[in-house]
Design an enzyme around this catalytic site. Sequence first.
Site, PDB file in Angstrom:
ATOM      1  N   ASP A  26       0.800  -1.169   0.059  1.00 34.97           N
ATOM      2  CA  ASP A  26      -0.130   0.090  -0.040  1.00 34.97           C
ATOM      3  C   ASP A  26       1.082   1.214  -0.144  1.00 34.97           C
ATOM      4  OD1 ASP A  26      -2.244   1.481  -0.023  1.00 34.97           O
ATOM      5  OD2 ASP A  26      -2.646   1.225   2.165  1.00 34.97           O
ATOM      6  N   ASN A  28       1.399   3.288  -2.912  1.00 33.08           N
ATOM      7  CA  ASN A  28       2.035   3.644  -4.203  1.00 33.08           C
ATOM      8  C   ASN A  28       1.656   5.139  -4.733  1.00 33.08           C
ATOM      9  OD1 ASN A  28       3.332   1.515  -4.548  1.00 33.08           O
ATOM     10  ND2 ASN A  28       2.003   0.649  -5.988  1.00 33.08           N
ATOM     11  N   HIS A  43       3.239   3.425  -9.100  1.00 32.83           N
ATOM     12  CA  HIS A  43       3.090   1.883  -9.236  1.00 32.83           C
ATOM     13  C   HIS A  43       4.166   1.190  -9.981  1.00 32.83           C
ATOM     14  CE1 HIS A  43      -1.206   2.215  -8.163  1.00 32.83           C
ATOM     15  NE2 HIS A  43      -1.533   3.026  -8.891  1.00 32.83           N
ATOM     16  N   LEU A 137      11.930 -20.266  -3.681  1.00 30.23           N
ATOM     17  CA  LEU A 137      10.984 -19.343  -3.156  1.00 30.23           C
ATOM     18  C   LEU A 137       9.680 -19.411  -3.812  1.00 30.23           C
ATOM     19  CD1 LEU A 137       9.979 -17.012  -1.089  1.00 30.23           C
ATOM     20  CD2 LEU A 137      10.725 -15.496  -3.418  1.00 30.23           C
TER      21      LEU A 137
END
Length: 246
Positions: A26, A28, A43, A137
Amino acid sequence: MMASVQPTTEPAGLASIPRHIAIIMDGNGRWAAAHHLPRALGHRRGADAVRRTVEACIAEGIAVLTLYAFSSENWKRPADEVEDLMALLRLYLKREINDLHQNGVRVRFMGALKDLSADLQMMIKKAEARTINNKKLTLVIALNYGSQAEIVMACKALAQKAVAGEITPNEINCQMLANHLQLADLPQPDLVIRTSGEKRLSNFLLWQSAYSELLFLDILWPDFNAESLKTAIRDYQGRERRFGGR
């Protein structure tokens, strides 16, 4: 048959390295506004933070990283911003998939993917197929995702089985419902992080986060880096996890 959710095996006491970190990315837009730049550039800087965070998770030995990229509610944003976000996702998949694959990252997606454009759905399928055997990952991208809708879909699936006579209503329990959530084979998140100072989950992994540690950071997402992740892990390691046992 869907795989069962892996229950935590971590004993009560001080936490170790989290296996699964989930992040609500949260800030951007606020980052862009603070730098007097267009939201689209915020973004794009957020996508750079994704790259840094993936690299940091690999370095720290994190097994699963889930990122809240686009919620089912984000369609309410201005059309040009939504289109920019989708274009950015396409660019990310084209630009990053080679490096992700070479670094042993498995890419998976969750959310209502059928509502996305056909070309984006194809890119998602190719990314998942290409990286399916990678084990360093697992990167989960929550896209057009809403936790309440996910839970409703699981309930519908159980209801259909009950109507078909495959199960009885009395057999339905928490584990059975959890088995019908998306990506139920992955461990539940140990640590949920939200950047930008907001203190809410915003319809993100509500069921899966029942016993997650929550961390709300004032830092805006484009400024999140390896040191931010280390700080979050240290905070997590200083907590005593009880899981309701005492």
